[in-house]
Design a protein around this motif. Structure first.
Motif, mmCIF file in Angstrom:
data_model
loop_
_atom_site.group_PDB
_atom_site.id
_atom_site.type_symbol
_atom_site.label_atom_id
_atom_site.label_comp_id
_atom_site.label_asym_id
_atom_site.label_seq_id
_atom_site.Cartn_x
_atom_site.Cartn_y
_atom_site.Cartn_z
ATOM 1 N N GLY A 118 0.792 -1.225 0.000
ATOM 2 C CA GLY A 118 0.000 0.000 0.000
ATOM 3 C C GLY A 118 0.824 1.275 0.000
ATOM 4 N N SER A 119 2.150 1.129 0.043
ATOM 5 C CA SER A 119 2.996 2.329 0.109
ATOM 6 C C SER A 119 3.396 2.813 -1.285
ATOM 7 C CB SER A 119 4.273 2.011 0.898
ATOM 8 O OG SER A 119 5.041 1.054 0.202
ATOM 9 N N ILE A 120 3.913 4.024 -1.313
ATOM 10 C CA ILE A 120 4.617 4.493 -2.516
ATOM 11 C C ILE A 120 6.065 4.636 -2.090
ATOM 12 C CG2 ILE A 120 4.811 6.252 -4.309
ATOM 13 C CD1 ILE A 120 1.932 7.021 -3.868
ATOM 14 N N TYR A 121 6.889 3.783 -2.617
ATOM 15 C CA TYR A 121 8.278 3.680 -2.162
ATOM 16 C C TYR A 121 9.182 4.392 -3.164
ATOM 17 C CZ TYR A 121 12.534 1.298 -0.459
ATOM 18 O OH TYR A 121 13.783 1.015 0.047
ATOM 19 N N GLY A 122 9.812 5.451 -2.711
ATOM 20 C CA GLY A 122 10.749 6.179 -3.572
ATOM 21 C C GLY A 122 12.140 5.587 -3.439
ATOM 22 N N PHE A 123 12.663 5.099 -4.540
ATOM 23 C CA PHE A 123 13.992 4.482 -4.533
ATOM 24 C C PHE A 123 14.955 5.496 -5.141
ATOM 25 C CE2 PHE A 123 16.653 0.665 -6.111
ATOM 26 C CZ PHE A 123 17.333 0.608 -4.901
ATOM 27 N N LEU A 124 15.715 6.128 -4.265
ATOM 28 C CA LEU A 124 16.505 7.279 -4.687
ATOM 29 C C LEU A 124 17.998 6.983 -4.742
ATOM 30 C CD1 LEU A 124 14.857 10.004 -2.498
ATOM 31 C CD2 LEU A 124 15.144 10.161 -4.958
ATOM 32 N N GLY A 125 18.643 7.669 -5.632
ATOM 33 C CA GLY A 125 20.104 7.546 -5.694
ATOM 34 C C GLY A 125 20.604 8.275 -6.925
ATOM 35 N N PRO A 126 21.861 8.704 -6.895
ATOM 36 C CA PRO A 126 22.401 9.386 -8.085
ATOM 37 C C PRO A 126 22.528 8.421 -9.258
ATOM 38 C CG PRO A 126 24.121 8.982 -6.479
ATOM 39 C CD PRO A 126 22.850 8.554 -5.836
ATOM 40 N N ASN A 127 22.788 8.965 -10.430
ATOM 41 C CA ASN A 127 22.986 8.099 -11.599
ATOM 42 C C ASN A 127 24.132 7.137 -11.325
ATOM 43 O OD1 ASN A 127 21.000 9.337 -13.126
ATOM 44 N ND2 ASN A 127 22.403 10.913 -13.890
ATOM 45 N N GLY A 128 23.922 5.889 -11.669
ATOM 46 C CA GLY A 128 24.970 4.885 -11.483
ATOM 47 C C GLY A 128 25.024 4.313 -10.080
ATOM 48 N N ALA A 129 24.043 4.649 -9.229
ATOM 49 C CA ALA A 129 24.066 4.170 -7.831
ATOM 50 C C ALA A 129 23.705 2.694 -7.728
ATOM 51 C CB ALA A 129 23.103 4.989 -6.987
ATOM 52 N N GLY A 130 22.949 2.191 -8.709
ATOM 53 C CA GLY A 130 22.544 0.776 -8.673
ATOM 54 C C GLY A 130 21.035 0.585 -8.646
ATOM 55 N N LYS A 131 20.291 1.663 -8.885
ATOM 56 C CA LYS A 131 18.815 1.572 -8.835
ATOM 57 C C LYS A 131 18.284 0.628 -9.916
ATOM 58 C CE LYS A 131 18.114 5.961 -9.630
ATOM 59 N NZ LYS A 131 19.464 6.490 -9.801
ATOM 60 N N VAL A 152 10.930 5.851 1.726
ATOM 61 C CA VAL A 152 12.116 6.197 0.932
ATOM 62 C C VAL A 152 13.237 5.183 1.175
ATOM 63 C CG1 VAL A 152 13.865 7.967 0.480
ATOM 64 C CG2 VAL A 152 11.580 8.665 1.112
ATOM 65 N N GLY A 153 13.900 4.810 0.081
ATOM 66 C CA GLY A 153 15.139 4.038 0.188
ATOM 67 C C GLY A 153 16.190 4.817 -0.568
ATOM 68 N N ILE A 154 17.315 5.077 0.066
ATOM 69 C CA ILE A 154 18.374 5.845 -0.617
ATOM 70 C C ILE A 154 19.573 4.924 -0.831
ATOM 71 C CG2 ILE A 154 19.934 7.831 -0.482
ATOM 72 C CD1 ILE A 154 17.756 9.293 1.105
ATOM 73 N N ILE A 155 20.003 4.862 -2.071
ATOM 74 C CA ILE A 155 21.111 3.980 -2.440
ATOM 75 C C ILE A 155 22.231 4.821 -3.040
ATOM 76 C CG2 ILE A 155 20.085 3.495 -4.723
ATOM 77 C CD1 ILE A 155 21.243 0.704 -4.610
ATOM 78 N N ASN A 156 23.445 4.452 -2.719
ATOM 79 C CA ASN A 156 24.584 5.130 -3.328
ATOM 80 C C ASN A 156 25.735 4.146 -3.455
ATOM 81 O OD1 ASN A 156 26.022 7.330 -4.398
ATOM 82 N ND2 ASN A 156 27.027 7.660 -2.427
ATOM 83 N N LYS A 157 26.352 4.127 -4.601
ATOM 84 C CA LYS A 157 27.471 3.220 -4.898
ATOM 85 C C LYS A 157 27.152 1.784 -4.496
ATOM 86 C CE LYS A 157 30.871 6.878 -4.591
ATOM 87 N NZ LYS A 157 31.841 7.553 -3.750
#
Lengths: 261, 300
Positions: free
Chosen positions: B30-43, B202-207
């Protein structure tokens, strides 16, 4: 045959609408008959004798198949098979196709069946074209009589079947290559090289090992004087064997591919 | 229950190149999950892995509590996706593009016009997809993803190439789908402002590493942690003076950073630095908004 396979076939059949591959099947089917019709119109003075001669239908068949068996059929199969699979690369749709609820086996074989169905469509149109190449000159020129001999349907059917079986290895190999590579030039280039190799090996006694030679040998076996080394072995069974083996290899490579879109 | 859950998902393209390391996503139903990260982060790699477009190397992927590999077809019946650029057959019309999937999903034919209406393309059914603008292609791709009424929608940067109005329309559409149809949505983006008005989680991914995962309100709690930044002619001496006053200065991005304090205290620090012969070039309060938090997470 499961319901999902039928659903997948219906879906694949929609994709071929207005595609280059489907146009190729239609244009290819009528190309040689059109040339023959034009040639007969140009040389209309020879038609009365030609239409009264015995063996009219078999001669017409050979005239139509001459360029088809050696050049147009292998090249057409190479192009059409590659175009059907490249449609997914070109439209960036592999990732869409691989996220629908279909097994990889269903996807692989439904695409292959569509290619085979398009081949059947081509054979049907080509046979209609062959018949028209006999009828149209007869209708255009009043002095030309309809051939007295009846059409040898069973012979036509048998020859059709042979040619169809003979191009199965080409379909299987082109399908394998074009599923594997995104670059359209790779399957086309490989197909063209194998076709040239097949042409060059017709007089070699082991030429039949090249799976692109069979439609050529099927045509050349009827030549009275031939430079080709037509094998004594049954090339049609060899074609079936190659088809099964290459399709099996193609399937394994497809399902084990690490990136699917 | 989680609509999508991954545990310790790790992926490498070559022996020495780790693209994802121990990614554990938890997308609440039921959530809206934002999967965030810069370009090339692995999204995109993560989303391709969960959909089976890349062969899984290590970790666990499950949808609706079921492991993906063992239930691939059943899971895919309940998932709609749009990965990166639109996937449409250019030589077919919008209706035909939907029709070929309708054959597979065996949903009612009326659903084709319904989804075209839903994405704002009601009168374009007979137009070839190749003649669509990029924005229209994105909308049609969303229609494709919605055709079988999925319980979970996975969208990888769906606003790429859209104009500002298109982005607003897309946001409203996704809110509507979540609110009115109960569809759980995973949406990836490299721009926080673009999705902060939309997401609940929110999920934040980097490298290739998860830097944060939680609700938007949990992320916003970090917003309170504003700071004072001071730029001086002699940082070492200034640090010593400030430290002697019972404060805990840090150097961040080449400037002295202090926790937020009363404005009278800030003036006092300034006075003391100037009296000790240090030139103060800058003294400012940095409000730690979501954008700053995001940048901070991905820069550290």
């Amino acid at each position: 045959m499961t319901i999902s396979f039928v659903n997948s076939l219906q879906s694949e059949w929609i994709k071929r609408k207005r595609s280059l591959a489907s146009w190729l099947a239609i244009v290819g089917g009528f190309f040689t008959p059109s040339i023959i019709i034009v040639a007969r119109i140009v040389h209309s003075d020879r038609l009365p004798a030609l239409y009264e001669a015995s063996g009219f239908w078999k001669l017409l068949w050979r005239n139509n198949w001459e360029s088809m068996a050696l050049f147009l059929l292998p090249i057409g199969v190479i192009l059409a098979t590659s175009l059907v699979t490249q449609m997914e690369y070109k439209n960036n749709t592999w990732k869409q196709l691989h996220t629908v609820p279909l097994s990889l086996t269903t996807i692989f074989f439904s695409k292959l069946v569509i290619i085979l169905a398009m081949m059947l469509q081509f054979f049907l149109l080509f046979n209609i074209g062959i018949y028209l190449s006999a009828v149209i000159p007869y209708l255009l020129f009043p002095g030309v009589s309809y051939p007295k001999e009846s059409i040898p349907f069973m012979w036509f059917l048998k020859e059709n079947m042979y040619y169809f079986v003979d191009c199965l290895p080409i379909i299987a190999l082109q399908y394998l290559i074009s599923l594997r590579y995104k670059n359209f030039l790779i399957p086309i280039g490989a197909g063209f090289m194998l076709w040239v190799a097949a042409l060059g090996s017709l007089s070699w006694k082991y030429g039949y090992v090249i799976p692109y030679t069979y439609s050529m040998f099927n045509f050349l076996k009827g030549e009275v004087v031939s430079k080709a080394s037509v094998p004594a072995a049954n090339i049609h069974w060899m074609a079936v064997g190659y088809f099964i083996a290459i399709t099996g290899a193609g399937y394994v490579l497809y399902v084990t591919k690490k990136e699917k879109g | 229950m989680y609509s999508l859950e991954t545990r310790e998902l790790t992926h490498r393209f070559s022996k020495n190149e780790i693209i994802l390391k121990d990614i554990s996503l938890q997308v609440t139903e039921g959530s809206i999950y934002g999967f965030l990260g810069p370009n090339g982060a692995g999204k995109t790699t993560t989303l391709r892995l969960v959909l089976g477009l890349l062969k899984k190397q290590a970790g666990i992927i499950s949808f609706f509590g079921q492991p993906f590999n063992e239930n691939r077809i059943g899971v895919l019946r309940k998932v709609g996706s749009l990965i990166e650029s639109p996937s449409l057959y250019g030589h077919l019309t919008a209706t035909e593009n939907l029709s070929l999937l309708q054959k597979i999903y065996q949903c009612p034919k009326t659903r084709i016009q319904e989804v075209l209406n839903l994405v704002g393309l009601p009168d374009t059914g007979n137009k070839k997809a190749s003649q669509f603008s990029l924005g229209m292609k994105q909308r049609l791709s969303i229609a494709v993803a919605l055709l079988h009424s999925p319980a979970l929608l996975i969208l990888d940067e769906p606003t790429n190439g859209l104009d500002p109005n298109g982005i607003i329309d897309m946001r409203e559409l996704l809110k509507k789908l979540n609110r009115d149809h109960g569809i759980t949505i995973v949406i990836s983006s490299h721009l926080l402002p673009e999705i902060e008005k939309l997401v609940t989680h929110v999920g934040i991914i980097n490298k290739g590493k998860m830097m944060f995962q939680g609700t938007l309100s949990e992320l916003k709690q970090k917003e309170q942690q504003s700071s004072v930044v001071i730029d001086t002619s002699d940082e070492a001496k200034a640090m010593q003076i400030i430290g002697n006053n019972g404060m805990a200065p840090e150097i961040r991005n080449g400037k002295i950073t202090l926790p937020i304090m009363a404005k009278e205290r800030i003036a006092s620090v300034n006075r003391q630095l100037v009296n000790d012969g240090i030139e103060v070039y800058e003294m400012s309060i940095i409000k730690n908004d979501l954008e700053a938090i995001f940048m901070d997470l991905i820069n550290n």
